[in-house]
Design a protein around this motif. Structure first.
Motif, PDB file in Angstrom:
ATOM      1  N   VAL A  26     -10.781 -13.495  -2.493  1.00 42.47           N
ATOM      2  CA  VAL A  26     -11.173 -12.531  -3.534  1.00 42.47           C
ATOM      3  C   VAL A  26     -10.972 -13.093  -4.944  1.00 42.47           C
ATOM      4  CG1 VAL A  26     -10.653 -10.247  -4.512  1.00 42.47           C
ATOM      5  CG2 VAL A  26     -10.699 -10.566  -2.023  1.00 42.47           C
ATOM      6  N   MET A  86      -3.465  -8.851  -7.152  1.00 41.31           N
ATOM      7  CA  MET A  86      -3.991  -7.677  -6.431  1.00 41.31           C
ATOM      8  C   MET A  86      -5.367  -8.036  -5.889  1.00 41.31           C
ATOM      9  SD  MET A  86      -2.297  -4.821  -6.256  1.00 41.31           S
ATOM     10  CE  MET A  86      -3.747  -3.872  -5.824  1.00 41.31           C
ATOM     11  N   ALA A  87      -5.576  -7.822  -4.614  1.00 39.24           N
ATOM     12  CA  ALA A  87      -6.894  -8.110  -4.035  1.00 39.24           C
ATOM     13  C   ALA A  87      -7.162  -7.205  -2.850  1.00 39.24           C
ATOM     14  CB  ALA A  87      -6.973  -9.571  -3.600  1.00 39.24           C
ATOM     15  N   VAL A  88      -8.370  -6.662  -2.816  1.00 42.55           N
ATOM     16  CA  VAL A  88      -8.823  -5.834  -1.703  1.00 42.55           C
ATOM     17  C   VAL A  88     -10.064  -6.519  -1.122  1.00 42.55           C
ATOM     18  CG1 VAL A  88      -9.795  -3.572  -1.075  1.00 42.55           C
ATOM     19  CG2 VAL A  88      -7.915  -3.713  -2.731  1.00 42.55           C
ATOM     20  N   ALA A  93     -13.342  -2.343  -0.443  1.00 38.05           N
ATOM     21  CA  ALA A  93     -13.123  -1.937  -1.844  1.00 38.05           C
ATOM     22  C   ALA A  93     -13.589  -0.501  -2.048  1.00 38.05           C
ATOM     23  CB  ALA A  93     -13.878  -2.879  -2.780  1.00 38.05           C
ATOM     24  N   GLY A  94     -12.922   0.195  -2.945  1.00 34.65           N
ATOM     25  CA  GLY A  94     -13.327   1.552  -3.304  1.00 34.65           C
ATOM     26  C   GLY A  94     -12.931   2.603  -2.282  1.00 34.65           C
ATOM     27  N   THR A  95     -12.039   2.249  -1.368  1.00 37.39           N
ATOM     28  CA  THR A  95     -11.615   3.231  -0.355  1.00 37.39           C
ATOM     29  C   THR A  95     -10.148   3.632  -0.519  1.00 37.39           C
ATOM     30  OG1 THR A  95     -11.041   1.527   1.271  1.00 37.39           O
ATOM     31  CG2 THR A  95     -13.301   2.344   1.315  1.00 37.39           C
ATOM     32  N   GLY A  96      -9.575   3.309  -1.662  1.00 38.47           N
ATOM     33  CA  GLY A  96      -8.215   3.776  -1.950  1.00 38.47           C
ATOM     34  C   GLY A  96      -7.113   2.800  -1.583  1.00 38.47           C
ATOM     35  N   LEU A  97      -7.466   1.641  -1.019  1.00 39.92           N
ATOM     36  CA  LEU A  97      -6.408   0.712  -0.582  1.00 39.92           C
ATOM     37  C   LEU A  97      -5.691   0.074  -1.768  1.00 39.92           C
ATOM     38  CD1 LEU A  97      -8.059  -1.060   2.486  1.00 39.92           C
ATOM     39  CD2 LEU A  97      -6.854   1.129   2.341  1.00 39.92           C
ATOM     40  N   GLY A  98      -6.446  -0.280  -2.797  1.00 35.63           N
ATOM     41  CA  GLY A  98      -5.823  -0.878  -3.986  1.00 35.63           C
ATOM     42  C   GLY A  98      -4.811   0.083  -4.607  1.00 35.63           C
ATOM     43  N   SER A  99      -5.165   1.347  -4.681  1.00 36.40           N
ATOM     44  CA  SER A  99      -4.233   2.354  -5.229  1.00 36.40           C
ATOM     45  C   SER A  99      -2.977   2.442  -4.374  1.00 36.40           C
ATOM     46  CB  SER A  99      -4.890   3.737  -5.248  1.00 36.40           C
ATOM     47  OG  SER A  99      -6.071   3.675  -5.987  1.00 36.40           O
ATOM     48  N   ARG A 122      -7.904  -8.278 -14.989  1.00 40.38           N
ATOM     49  CA  ARG A 122      -9.262  -8.740 -15.284  1.00 40.38           C
ATOM     50  C   ARG A 122      -9.991  -7.610 -15.987  1.00 40.38           C
ATOM     51  NH1 ARG A 122     -11.071 -12.706 -10.447  1.00 40.38           N
ATOM     52  NH2 ARG A 122      -9.065 -13.759 -10.320  1.00 40.38           N
ATOM     53  N   ALA A 124     -12.829  -6.388 -15.567  1.00 45.49           N
ATOM     54  CA  ALA A 124     -13.533  -5.478 -14.656  1.00 45.49           C
ATOM     55  C   ALA A 124     -12.604  -4.519 -13.925  1.00 45.49           C
ATOM     56  CB  ALA A 124     -14.331  -6.296 -13.633  1.00 45.49           C
ATOM     57  N   PHE A 128      -9.611   0.595 -13.198  1.00 47.96           N
ATOM     58  CA  PHE A 128      -8.814   0.872 -11.993  1.00 47.96           C
ATOM     59  C   PHE A 128      -7.360   1.145 -12.378  1.00 47.96           C
ATOM     60  CE2 PHE A 128      -5.935  -1.355  -8.967  1.00 47.96           C
ATOM     61  CZ  PHE A 128      -5.994  -0.462  -7.910  1.00 47.96           C
ATOM     62  N   ARG A 131      -6.694   4.423 -14.292  1.00 52.05           N
ATOM     63  CA  ARG A 131      -6.608   5.623 -13.433  1.00 52.05           C
ATOM     64  C   ARG A 131      -5.231   5.776 -12.818  1.00 52.05           C
ATOM     65  NH1 ARG A 131     -12.102   7.285 -11.231  1.00 52.05           N
ATOM     66  NH2 ARG A 131     -13.457   6.202 -12.673  1.00 52.05           N
TER      67      ARG A 131
HETATM   68  C1  LIG Z   1      -9.627  -3.921  -8.463  1.00 52.13           C
HETATM   69  C2  LIG Z   1      -9.242  -3.586  -7.023  1.00 52.13           C
HETATM   70  C3  LIG Z   1      -7.815  -4.134  -6.757  1.00 52.13           C
HETATM   71  C4  LIG Z   1      -9.270  -2.068  -6.838  1.00 52.13           C
HETATM   72  O1  LIG Z   1      -8.890  -1.736  -5.508  1.00 52.13           O
HETATM   73  P1  LIG Z   1      -9.756  -0.652  -4.692  1.00 52.13           P
HETATM   74  O2  LIG Z   1      -9.114  -0.443  -3.389  1.00 52.13           O
HETATM   75  O3  LIG Z   1     -11.171  -1.092  -4.691  1.00 52.13           O
HETATM   76  O4  LIG Z   1      -9.610   0.642  -5.623  1.00 52.13           O
HETATM   77  P2  LIG Z   1      -9.370   2.161  -5.156  1.00 52.13           P
HETATM   78  O5  LIG Z   1     -10.339   2.481  -4.076  1.00 52.13           O
HETATM   79  O6  LIG Z   1      -7.927   2.371  -4.866  1.00 52.13           O
HETATM   80  O7  LIG Z   1      -9.797   2.930  -6.491  1.00 52.13           O
HETATM   81  C5  LIG Z   1      -8.971   3.852  -7.172  1.00 52.13           C
HETATM   82  C6  LIG Z   1      -9.736   4.482  -8.295  1.00 52.13           C
HETATM   83  O8  LIG Z   1     -10.084   3.478  -9.246  1.00 52.13           O
HETATM   84  C7  LIG Z   1     -11.527   3.406  -9.355  1.00 52.13           C
HETATM   85  N1  LIG Z   1     -11.856   1.996  -9.463  1.00 52.13           N
HETATM   86  C8  LIG Z   1     -11.760   1.048  -8.500  1.00 52.13           C
HETATM   87  N2  LIG Z   1     -12.125  -0.146  -8.984  1.00 52.13           N
HETATM   88  C9  LIG Z   1     -12.464   0.065 -10.281  1.00 52.13           C
HETATM   89  C10 LIG Z   1     -12.917  -0.791 -11.324  1.00 52.13           C
HETATM   90  N3  LIG Z   1     -13.070  -2.108 -11.133  1.00 52.13           N
HETATM   91  N4  LIG Z   1     -13.160  -0.241 -12.538  1.00 52.13           N
HETATM   92  C11 LIG Z   1     -12.992   1.084 -12.748  1.00 52.13           C
HETATM   93  N5  LIG Z   1     -12.555   1.950 -11.793  1.00 52.13           N
HETATM   94  C12 LIG Z   1     -12.289   1.431 -10.587  1.00 52.13           C
HETATM   95  C13 LIG Z   1     -12.062   4.025  -8.096  1.00 52.13           C
HETATM   96  O9  LIG Z   1     -13.342   4.540  -8.307  1.00 52.13           O
HETATM   97  C14 LIG Z   1     -11.057   5.094  -7.827  1.00 52.13           C
HETATM   98  O10 LIG Z   1     -11.290   6.217  -8.630  1.00 52.13           O
HETATM   99  P3  LIG Z   1     -11.056   7.730  -8.092  1.00 52.13           P
HETATM  100  O11 LIG Z   1      -9.564   7.833  -7.859  1.00 52.13           O
HETATM  101  O12 LIG Z   1     -11.561   8.581  -9.199  1.00 52.13           O
HETATM  102  O13 LIG Z   1     -11.835   7.820  -6.836  1.00 52.13           O
HETATM  103  C15 LIG Z   1     -10.221  -4.218  -5.987  1.00 52.13           C
HETATM  104  O14 LIG Z   1     -11.485  -3.646  -6.094  1.00 52.13           O
HETATM  105  C16 LIG Z   1     -10.339  -5.722  -6.067  1.00 52.13           C
HETATM  106  O15 LIG Z   1      -9.647  -6.444  -5.349  1.00 52.13           O
HETATM  107  N6  LIG Z   1     -11.247  -6.236  -6.940  1.00 52.13           N
HETATM  108  C17 LIG Z   1     -11.512  -7.651  -7.055  1.00 52.13           C
HETATM  109  C18 LIG Z   1     -10.303  -8.439  -7.496  1.00 52.13           C
HETATM  110  C19 LIG Z   1      -9.646  -7.940  -8.759  1.00 52.13           C
HETATM  111  O16 LIG Z   1     -10.303  -7.687  -9.755  1.00 52.13           O
HETATM  112  N7  LIG Z   1      -8.311  -7.808  -8.688  1.00 52.13           N
HETATM  113  C20 LIG Z   1      -7.519  -7.379  -9.794  1.00 52.13           C
HETATM  114  C21 LIG Z   1      -7.136  -8.573 -10.546  1.00 52.13           C
HETATM  115  S1  LIG Z   1      -6.306  -8.116 -12.044  1.00 52.13           S
END
Ligand SMILES: CC(C)(COP(=O)(O)OP(=O)(O)OC[C@H]1O[C@@H](n2cnc3c(N)ncnc32)[C@H](O)[C@@H]1OP(=O)(O)O)[C@@H](O)C(=O)NCCC(=O)NCCS
Length: 156
Positions: A26, A86-88, A93-99, A122, A124, A128, A131
């Motif tokens: 990731v 942090m990596a999902v 992705a988007g299923t609550g695991l990162g939270s 990052r 992007a 996240f 929130r």
């Molecule tokens: C960023 C990351 C860790 C988020 O984990 P995730 O499991 O996809 O996020 P969740 O499903 O727990 O999302 C929680 C909330 O944040 C929101 N969200 C998730 N990713 C987001 C993003 N990139 N930007 C804005 N909002 C985001 C979701 O819509 C959700 O909102 P809700 O509570 O209103 O439904 C994951 O998508 C990832 O690994 N991304 C690529 C690597 C990365 O960027 N890592 C972070 C490095 S700093």
């Protein structure tokens, strides 16, 4: 009936391999970074906490562990910890695991007596963390020359 996997540190060499494999896939492979670039000396320091969420199928006997989400918390002194790596998995992705991983790391931080968490997000992923209660402090470094980061913090 299989039990839903809990978030916990990796336990076996195969789980550690799965943990670093997801980090690499990731956070490093998309930018053609070399194998090994997903690891840092802080990974092995005492006090560093690692969060691993395995796929359900990993619970079957003799299954190769597959990580769905990972994260790390590094104590940085004076009651502060830093969330890193942090990596999902993209399919999850988007299923609550990162939270869930962030919440687990925050629990560990509280239990260790930490009062504040910082992280370099990052660009992007800033939304996240917002929130989850993190606030942007200032722009920080640009990774691989192309990924702007922002320093964020949250009081526990
Ligand atoms: C960023 C990351 C860790 C988020 O984990 P995730 O499991 O996809 O996020 P969740 O499903 O727990 O999302 C929680 C909330 O944040 C929101 N969200 C998730 N990713 C987001 C993003 N990139 N930007 C804005 N909002 C985001 C979701 O819509 C959700 O909102 P809700 O509570 O209103 O439904 C994951 O998508 C990832 O690994 N991304 C690529 C690597 C990365 O960027 N890592 C972070 C490095 S700093």
């Amino acid at each position: 009936m299989p039990v839903a996997p809990a978030i916990r540190p990796p336990r076996t060499p195969a789980e550690w391999a799965a943990y670093y494999r997801l980090r690499y896939a990731v956070l490093r492979a998309p930018w053609q970074q070399p194998p090994g670039s997903e690891r840092v000396p802080a990974d092995d320091e005492p006090g560093t906490m690692h969060a691993l969420l395995l796929a359900d199928a990993s619970l079957a006997a003799n299954a190769t562990p597959e990580a769905l989400a990972v994260g790390m918390l590094q104590p940085t002194g004076a009651g502060q910890g830093q969330i890193r790596f942090m990596a999902v998995a993209s399919a999850a992705a988007g299923t609550g695991l990162g939270s869930r991983v962030v919440a687990w790391l925050e629990e560990q931080a509280r239990a260790a007596g930490l009062r504040e968490i910082v992280l370099h997000s990052r660009e992007a992923a800033v939304g996240f963390y917002e929130r989850l209660g993190y606030v942007v402090v200032e722009p920080s470094h640009t990774l691989f020359g192309v990924i702007p980061h922002f320093l964020m913090r949250k009081e526990l």
